[in-house]
Design a protein around this motif. Sequence first.
Motif, PDB file in Angstrom:
ATOM      1  N   UNK A  19       0.829  -1.199   0.000  1.00 29.84           N
ATOM      2  CA  UNK A  19       0.000   0.000   0.000  1.00 29.84           C
ATOM      3  C   UNK A  19       0.868   1.256   0.000  1.00 29.84           C
ATOM      4  N   UNK A  20       1.990   1.234   0.679  1.00 32.52           N
ATOM      5  CA  UNK A  20       2.881   2.392   0.702  1.00 32.52           C
ATOM      6  C   UNK A  20       3.389   2.712  -0.706  1.00 32.52           C
ATOM      7  N   UNK A  21       3.752   1.679  -1.478  1.00 28.08           N
ATOM      8  CA  UNK A  21       4.213   1.908  -2.845  1.00 28.08           C
ATOM      9  C   UNK A  21       3.100   2.497  -3.705  1.00 28.08           C
ATOM     10  N   UNK A  22       1.880   1.986  -3.548  1.00 27.99           N
ATOM     11  CA  UNK A  22       0.749   2.530  -4.304  1.00 27.99           C
ATOM     12  C   UNK A  22       0.476   3.972  -3.889  1.00 27.99           C
ATOM     13  N   UNK A  23       0.589   4.253  -2.599  1.00 23.84           N
ATOM     14  CA  UNK A  23       0.403   5.631  -2.111  1.00 23.84           C
ATOM     15  C   UNK A  23       1.387   6.578  -2.795  1.00 23.84           C
ATOM     16  N   UNK A  24       2.642   6.176  -2.878  1.00 21.20           N
ATOM     17  CA  UNK A  24       3.680   7.018  -3.489  1.00 21.20           C
ATOM     18  C   UNK A  24       3.393   7.239  -4.970  1.00 21.20           C
ATOM     19  N   UNK A  25       2.958   6.191  -5.668  1.00 24.39           N
ATOM     20  CA  UNK A  25       2.636   6.338  -7.084  1.00 24.39           C
ATOM     21  C   UNK A  25       1.444   7.288  -7.269  1.00 24.39           C
ATOM     22  N   UNK A  26       0.498   7.221  -6.365  1.00 28.24           N
ATOM     23  CA  UNK A  26      -0.631   8.137  -6.438  1.00 28.24           C
ATOM     24  C   UNK A  26      -0.213   9.582  -6.235  1.00 28.24           C
ATOM     25  N   UNK A  27       0.679   9.799  -5.285  1.00 27.94           N
ATOM     26  CA  UNK A  27       1.161  11.159  -5.036  1.00 27.94           C
ATOM     27  C   UNK A  27       1.824  11.755  -6.275  1.00 27.94           C
ATOM     28  N   UNK A  28       2.535  10.938  -7.024  1.00 23.83           N
ATOM     29  CA  UNK A  28       3.177  11.409  -8.249  1.00 23.83           C
ATOM     30  C   UNK A  28       2.149  11.889  -9.278  1.00 23.83           C
ATOM     31  N   UNK A  29       0.940  11.388  -9.175  1.00 23.17           N
ATOM     32  CA  UNK A  29      -0.134  11.769 -10.088  1.00 23.17           C
ATOM     33  C   UNK A  29      -1.014  12.874  -9.517  1.00 23.17           C
ATOM     34  N   UNK A  30      -0.589  13.438  -8.382  1.00 22.77           N
ATOM     35  CA  UNK A  30      -1.388  14.484  -7.758  1.00 22.77           C
ATOM     36  C   UNK A  30      -2.627  13.957  -7.070  1.00 22.77           C
ATOM     37  N   UNK A  31      -2.577  12.688  -6.625  1.00 24.54           N
ATOM     38  CA  UNK A  31      -3.723  12.070  -5.971  1.00 24.54           C
ATOM     39  C   UNK A  31      -3.349  11.690  -4.541  1.00 24.54           C
ATOM     40  N   UNK A  32      -4.346  11.587  -3.683  1.00 20.90           N
ATOM     41  CA  UNK A  32      -4.118  11.213  -2.292  1.00 20.90           C
ATOM     42  C   UNK A  32      -4.919   9.961  -1.963  1.00 20.90           C
ATOM     43  N   UNK A  33      -4.363   9.164  -1.064  1.00 12.20           N
ATOM     44  CA  UNK A  33      -5.015   7.940  -0.618  1.00 12.20           C
ATOM     45  C   UNK A  33      -6.118   8.296   0.376  1.00 12.20           C
ATOM     46  N   UNK A  34      -7.369   7.958   0.033  1.00 14.12           N
ATOM     47  CA  UNK A  34      -8.493   8.335   0.893  1.00 14.12           C
ATOM     48  C   UNK A  34      -9.113   7.138   1.612  1.00 14.12           C
ATOM     49  N   UNK A  35      -8.628   5.934   1.335  1.00 12.99           N
ATOM     50  CA  UNK A  35      -9.160   4.790   2.063  1.00 12.99           C
ATOM     51  C   UNK A  35      -8.947   3.484   1.328  1.00 12.99           C
ATOM     52  N   UNK A  36      -9.293   2.391   2.008  1.00 12.27           N
ATOM     53  CA  UNK A  36      -9.207   1.038   1.455  1.00 12.27           C
ATOM     54  C   UNK A  36     -10.484   0.282   1.816  1.00 12.27           C
ATOM     55  N   UNK A  37     -10.780  -0.753   1.055  1.00  9.72           N
ATOM     56  CA  UNK A  37     -11.950  -1.550   1.406  1.00  9.72           C
ATOM     57  C   UNK A  37     -11.639  -2.445   2.604  1.00  9.72           C
ATOM     58  N   UNK A  38     -12.684  -2.936   3.229  1.00 15.01           N
ATOM     59  CA  UNK A  38     -12.550  -3.711   4.459  1.00 15.01           C
ATOM     60  C   UNK A  38     -11.778  -4.999   4.246  1.00 15.01           C
ATOM     61  N   UNK A  39     -11.827  -5.545   3.037  1.00 13.24           N
ATOM     62  CA  UNK A  39     -11.202  -6.833   2.762  1.00 13.24           C
ATOM     63  C   UNK A  39      -9.700  -6.738   2.566  1.00 13.24           C
ATOM     64  N   UNK A  40      -9.164  -5.523   2.425  1.00  9.77           N
ATOM     65  CA  UNK A  40      -7.745  -5.374   2.172  1.00  9.77           C
ATOM     66  C   UNK A  40      -7.377  -5.715   0.743  1.00  9.77           C
ATOM     67  N   UNK A  41      -8.241  -5.356  -0.201  1.00 14.03           N
ATOM     68  CA  UNK A  41      -8.013  -5.662  -1.613  1.00 14.03           C
ATOM     69  C   UNK A  41      -7.699  -4.400  -2.411  1.00 14.03           C
TER      70      UNK A  41
END
Length: 381
Positions: free
Chosen positions: A310-332
């Motif tokens: 999830x940390x790697x995905x968060x960083x990739x999102x930041x590069x696109x000007x996006x922020x992590x706002x949540x995850x589903x309950x299942x961890x998918x």
Amino acid sequence: MGAAHTSVARFFLNAVANPGWCEIACITLRSKLQQRTATPLNKKRRLVVLFILGPPLTLTSARTMLKQLLRRGFRFAGRWLADGARESVPQQIKLWGEEEGVIFKKTAQYLDNIHVHTWQSKEFQSVAFEDYLIALQMKKFGDRYIAKYSTHLFSQTYEDATISEIFSRIGVQHKTFLEIGVGDGSENTTRLLLMLGWKGLWIECDAIHCESIRNNFHGEIVSGRLQLIHAMATPNSIQSLIDSAKLGEQIDFLSVDVDQHTSHLFRAIKTPARVACVEYNAHFPPTIDYEVPYKPDEVWDGTNWFGASLKRIEIEGEKKGMVLVGCDLMGVNSYFVKEDLAGGKFATPFTAEYHYQPPRFSFVRGQRGHKRRPVNASNSY
């Protein structure tokens, strides 16, 4: 009957009911109960637990199944199961002094009622525990929690509800979507959007799935609301595939779920999206920045070694000007929103450590409630 004995009896009477059973068999659990209770059973009064059978079982297989169920009972039933258990067992159900193999029709009727009505059925327990976890998430995140509604029509992990919740906060602008890895179209994150009048692009590498989509979504394809590209998306090819669909300079929603190399594709996509749903590997702790190396011919082998943390995905999102706002309950899935749209609308901080959800894959179910509408009925919307 002692409390421990009664609790075991009540657990089996309530928890092991199954549809399609044919008869009730009485099985002696004397030795197992003596291992777990301080009070030995009277030799003349054997405790007989009613167990539901389909086809006839051998004594060995029945004992094995009962042993597994007994272990489940002691793990999950809890102390409350013993309290008042005696009162919950009807008088006509005799647990003492009966010979093995005796059939009780009245007992069968009672257990049938249990199967229909009791909360202890497997599905009801799963739903109840799932709702309990949602309540815990609401305590942590408050009303800004994005996965608060456990419902869906065509998605797998309640993406339908989460996507709807996000857009209810930021609004819809283009009504366009892009999804990579859509299966045969019967279950994915954008089918509901398509049914609601959106338009977009599906990219799928499986030829059989693509043929199914062409047949079942013929009307949407002919009308131009749905474009389908049969191709293996790679970091080198993905943007050219997207450009060929002419979706516009910006899309409303992006979904990337290709198991093994999701993060590599997410990084390679240049078309901006207002909202993104990206699969992550919840087996990695949220503080670890890691993705599996890209190997063109490698596919997911079904183990926990796939995708990215999830940390790697968060960083990739930041590069696109996006922020992590949540995850589903299942961890998918993880969800991202354009940073300039997120202020005051979502739970902060926008970090993997805060929004991480662990693997709860056992909660993933194809449907919750009524059966899903057949895919070949889609054109009637």
